[in-house]
Design a protein around this motif. Structure first.
Motif, PDB file in Angstrom:
ATOM      1  N   TYR A 131     -14.711  24.711 -44.117  1.00 48.35           N
ATOM      2  CA  TYR A 131     -15.776  24.844 -45.172  1.00 48.35           C
ATOM      3  C   TYR A 131     -16.873  25.878 -44.908  1.00 48.35           C
ATOM      4  N   SER A 132     -17.180  26.416 -45.898  1.00 51.04           N
ATOM      5  CA  SER A 132     -18.528  27.557 -45.579  1.00 51.04           C
ATOM      6  C   SER A 132     -19.208  27.371 -46.867  1.00 51.04           C
ATOM      7  N   ILE A 133     -20.195  27.475 -47.016  1.00 49.50           N
ATOM      8  CA  ILE A 133     -21.311  27.546 -48.290  1.00 49.50           C
ATOM      9  C   ILE A 133     -20.891  28.890 -48.888  1.00 49.50           C
ATOM     10  N   THR A 134     -20.375  29.849 -48.284  1.00 49.22           N
ATOM     11  CA  THR A 134     -19.912  31.056 -48.974  1.00 49.22           C
ATOM     12  C   THR A 134     -18.778  30.931 -49.760  1.00 49.22           C
ATOM     13  N   ILE A 135     -17.992  29.888 -49.882  1.00 55.27           N
ATOM     14  CA  ILE A 135     -16.891  29.679 -50.816  1.00 55.27           C
ATOM     15  C   ILE A 135     -16.922  28.499 -51.703  1.00 55.27           C
ATOM     16  N   ASP A 136     -18.336  28.244 -51.956  1.00 52.21           N
ATOM     17  CA  ASP A 136     -18.601  27.395 -53.119  1.00 52.21           C
ATOM     18  C   ASP A 136     -18.125  27.630 -54.377  1.00 52.21           C
ATOM     19  N   ASP A 137     -18.095  28.906 -54.772  1.00 51.76           N
ATOM     20  CA  ASP A 137     -17.898  29.402 -56.174  1.00 51.76           C
ATOM     21  C   ASP A 137     -16.357  29.448 -56.243  1.00 51.76           C
ATOM     22  N   GLN A 138     -15.631  29.776 -55.146  1.00 53.00           N
ATOM     23  CA  GLN A 138     -14.153  29.517 -55.167  1.00 53.00           C
ATOM     24  C   GLN A 138     -13.774  28.220 -55.238  1.00 53.00           C
ATOM     25  N   LEU A 139     -14.339  27.419 -54.622  1.00 53.26           N
ATOM     26  CA  LEU A 139     -14.051  25.916 -54.722  1.00 53.26           C
ATOM     27  C   LEU A 139     -14.204  25.201 -55.938  1.00 53.26           C
ATOM     28  N   ILE A 140     -15.220  25.856 -56.705  1.00 55.61           N
ATOM     29  CA  ILE A 140     -15.584  25.215 -58.011  1.00 55.61           C
ATOM     30  C   ILE A 140     -14.545  25.868 -58.998  1.00 55.61           C
ATOM     31  N   GLN A 141     -14.023  27.032 -58.792  1.00 54.69           N
ATOM     32  CA  GLN A 141     -12.914  27.712 -59.672  1.00 54.69           C
ATOM     33  C   GLN A 141     -11.755  26.973 -59.481  1.00 54.69           C
ATOM     34  N   LYS A 142     -11.426  26.663 -58.336  1.00 50.80           N
ATOM     35  CA  LYS A 142     -10.244  25.908 -57.708  1.00 50.80           C
ATOM     36  C   LYS A 142     -10.158  24.424 -58.240  1.00 50.80           C
ATOM     37  N   PHE A 143     -11.296  23.667 -58.657  1.00 48.25           N
ATOM     38  CA  PHE A 143     -11.479  22.437 -59.259  1.00 48.25           C
ATOM     39  C   PHE A 143     -11.218  22.503 -60.430  1.00 48.25           C
ATOM     40  N   HIS A 144     -11.882  23.596 -61.300  1.00 47.80           N
ATOM     41  CA  HIS A 144     -11.610  23.782 -62.704  1.00 47.80           C
ATOM     42  C   HIS A 144     -10.153  24.140 -63.068  1.00 47.80           C
ATOM     43  N   GLN A 145      -9.596  24.705 -62.103  1.00 46.87           N
ATOM     44  CA  GLN A 145      -8.060  25.208 -62.103  1.00 46.87           C
ATOM     45  C   GLN A 145      -7.273  24.025 -62.369  1.00 46.87           C
ATOM     46  N   LEU A 146      -7.584  23.251 -61.332  1.00 42.27           N
ATOM     47  CA  LEU A 146      -6.788  22.028 -61.233  1.00 42.27           C
ATOM     48  C   LEU A 146      -7.016  21.114 -62.387  1.00 42.27           C
ATOM     49  N   GLU A 147      -8.170  20.993 -62.952  1.00 38.32           N
ATOM     50  CA  GLU A 147      -8.589  20.294 -63.939  1.00 38.32           C
ATOM     51  C   GLU A 147      -7.861  20.480 -65.327  1.00 38.32           C
ATOM     52  N   THR A 148      -7.797  22.035 -65.400  1.00 39.49           N
ATOM     53  CA  THR A 148      -7.345  22.811 -66.604  1.00 39.49           C
ATOM     54  C   THR A 148      -5.707  22.590 -66.710  1.00 39.49           C
ATOM     55  N   SER A 149      -4.865  22.439 -65.331  1.00 46.08           N
ATOM     56  CA  SER A 149      -3.841  22.107 -65.209  1.00 46.08           C
ATOM     57  C   SER A 149      -3.402  20.793 -65.272  1.00 46.08           C
ATOM     58  N   ASP A 150      -4.512  19.789 -65.496  1.00 43.43           N
ATOM     59  CA  ASP A 150      -4.118  18.365 -65.538  1.00 43.43           C
ATOM     60  C   ASP A 150      -3.564  17.973 -64.465  1.00 43.43           C
ATOM     61  N   TRP A 151      -4.205  18.685 -63.318  1.00 46.36           N
ATOM     62  CA  TRP A 151      -3.925  18.227 -61.995  1.00 46.36           C
ATOM     63  C   TRP A 151      -2.343  18.179 -61.665  1.00 46.36           C
ATOM     64  N   LYS A 152      -1.795  19.385 -61.879  1.00 45.90           N
ATOM     65  CA  LYS A 152      -0.438  19.674 -61.670  1.00 45.90           C
ATOM     66  C   LYS A 152      -0.517  20.659 -60.697  1.00 45.90           C
ATOM     67  N   ASN A 153       0.676  20.867 -59.728  1.00 47.34           N
ATOM     68  CA  ASN A 153       0.599  22.039 -58.993  1.00 47.34           C
ATOM     69  C   ASN A 153       1.541  23.233 -59.660  1.00 47.34           C
ATOM     70  N   ALA A 154       1.695  24.232 -58.976  1.00 42.99           N
ATOM     71  CA  ALA A 154       2.003  25.346 -59.497  1.00 42.99           C
ATOM     72  C   ALA A 154       3.598  25.164 -60.368  1.00 42.99           C
ATOM     73  N   ILE A 155       4.338  24.376 -59.754  1.00 50.28           N
ATOM     74  CA  ILE A 155       5.831  24.234 -60.633  1.00 50.28           C
ATOM     75  C   ILE A 155       5.652  22.999 -61.376  1.00 50.28           C
ATOM     76  N   GLY A 156       4.555  22.619 -61.826  1.00 49.76           N
ATOM     77  CA  GLY A 156       4.316  21.582 -62.836  1.00 49.76           C
ATOM     78  C   GLY A 156       4.547  20.158 -62.494  1.00 49.76           C
ATOM     79  N   ARG A 157       4.498  19.674 -61.097  1.00 51.69           N
ATOM     80  CA  ARG A 157       4.464  18.371 -60.550  1.00 51.69           C
ATOM     81  C   ARG A 157       2.950  17.856 -60.591  1.00 51.69           C
ATOM     82  N   PRO A 158       3.003  16.658 -60.818  1.00 47.80           N
ATOM     83  CA  PRO A 158       1.591  15.862 -60.606  1.00 47.80           C
ATOM     84  C   PRO A 158       1.074  15.981 -59.170  1.00 47.80           C
ATOM     85  N   ILE A 159      -0.116  16.279 -59.135  1.00 48.37           N
ATOM     86  CA  ILE A 159      -0.871  16.185 -57.543  1.00 48.37           C
ATOM     87  C   ILE A 159      -0.934  14.704 -57.431  1.00 48.37           C
TER      88      ILE A 159
END
Length: 87
Positions: A22-50
Protein backbone atom coordinates in the motif's frame (compact mmCIF):
# COMPACT_ATOMS: atom_id res chain seq x y z
CA UNK A 1 -29.74 -6.35 10.49
CA UNK A 2 -28.29 -8.01 7.41
CA UNK A 3 -24.50 -8.05 7.41
CA UNK A 4 -23.05 -7.80 3.93
CA UNK A 5 -20.15 -10.06 3.05
CA UNK A 6 -18.80 -7.19 0.98
CA UNK A 7 -17.13 -4.14 2.47
CA UNK A 8 -18.05 -0.50 2.46
CA UNK A 9 -15.46 1.80 0.88
CA UNK A 10 -13.92 2.74 4.24
CA UNK A 11 -13.49 -0.95 5.20
CA UNK A 12 -11.93 -1.66 1.80
CA UNK A 13 -9.47 1.23 2.18
CA UNK A 14 -8.68 0.38 5.82
CA UNK A 15 -7.77 -3.16 4.78
CA UNK A 16 -5.69 -1.91 1.83
CA UNK A 17 -3.67 0.28 4.24
CA UNK A 18 -2.62 -2.84 6.17
CA UNK A 19 -0.94 -4.37 3.10
CA UNK A 20 2.80 -3.84 2.66
CA UNK A 21 2.35 -2.83 -1.00
CA UNK A 22 0.00 0.00 0.00
CA UNK A 23 0.98 3.56 -0.75
CA UNK A 24 -1.10 6.71 -0.46
CA UNK A 25 -0.30 7.35 -4.14
CA UNK A 26 -2.62 4.50 -5.20
CA UNK A 27 -5.68 5.66 -3.22
CA UNK A 28 -7.47 6.86 -6.37
CA UNK A 29 -6.84 3.54 -8.12
CA UNK A 30 -8.05 1.60 -5.07
CA UNK A 31 -11.24 3.65 -4.95
CA UNK A 32 -11.75 2.96 -8.68
CA UNK A 33 -11.19 -0.76 -8.05
CA UNK A 34 -13.76 -0.71 -5.24
CA UNK A 35 -16.38 0.94 -7.46
CA UNK A 36 -15.55 -1.46 -10.29
CA UNK A 37 -16.14 -4.44 -7.97
CA UNK A 38 -19.32 -2.88 -6.62
CA UNK A 39 -20.63 -2.19 -10.14
CA UNK A 40 -19.89 -5.78 -11.21
CA UNK A 41 -21.91 -6.97 -8.19
CA UNK A 42 -18.70 -8.37 -6.68
CA UNK A 43 -18.04 -10.78 -9.54
CA UNK A 44 -14.66 -11.45 -11.11
CA UNK A 45 -13.74 -10.99 -14.77
CA UNK A 46 -15.34 -14.32 -15.76
CA UNK A 47 -18.56 -13.61 -13.86
CA UNK A 48 -17.99 -15.76 -10.78
CA UNK A 49 -18.89 -14.29 -7.38
CA UNK A 50 -15.96 -13.05 -5.34
CA UNK A 51 -15.95 -15.09 -2.14
CA UNK A 52 -12.98 -13.43 -0.43
CA UNK A 53 -12.62 -9.75 -1.33
CA UNK A 54 -9.58 -9.35 0.94
CA UNK A 55 -7.72 -12.04 -0.97
CA UNK A 56 -8.68 -10.39 -4.28
CA UNK A 57 -7.40 -7.04 -3.01
CA UNK A 58 -4.14 -8.57 -1.77
CA UNK A 59 -3.54 -10.14 -5.19
CA UNK A 60 -4.49 -6.99 -7.10
CA UNK A 61 -2.70 -4.32 -5.08
CA UNK A 62 0.62 -5.07 -6.82
CA UNK A 63 -0.98 -4.70 -10.24
CA UNK A 64 -2.65 -1.47 -9.13
CA UNK A 65 0.64 -0.10 -7.80
CA UNK A 66 2.55 -1.09 -10.94
CA UNK A 67 -0.05 0.52 -13.21
CA UNK A 68 0.85 3.98 -11.94
CA UNK A 69 3.38 5.89 -14.02
CA UNK A 70 6.65 6.28 -12.16
CA UNK A 71 7.53 9.84 -11.40
CA UNK A 72 11.12 10.79 -12.01
CA UNK A 73 11.17 14.14 -10.30
CA UNK A 74 14.72 15.00 -11.36
CA UNK A 75 13.68 14.96 -15.01
CA UNK A 76 11.03 17.57 -14.40
CA UNK A 77 12.72 19.99 -12.05
CA UNK A 78 13.51 23.36 -13.48
CA UNK A 79 17.12 24.38 -12.93
CA UNK A 80 17.68 27.49 -10.89
CA UNK A 81 19.38 29.83 -13.39
CA UNK A 82 20.91 32.98 -12.02
CA UNK A 83 20.99 35.79 -14.48
CA UNK A 84 24.12 37.89 -14.58
CA UNK A 85 23.78 41.35 -13.13
CA UNK A 86 23.88 44.08 -15.74
CA UNK A 87 25.64 47.30 -14.79
Amino acid sequence: IEKSKYPKLNQFMDFAKTLKEYSITIDDQLIQKFHQLETSDWKNAIGRPILDWQSVLEKNINIIALSLPRKNNSAFTTPNIRRPEVE
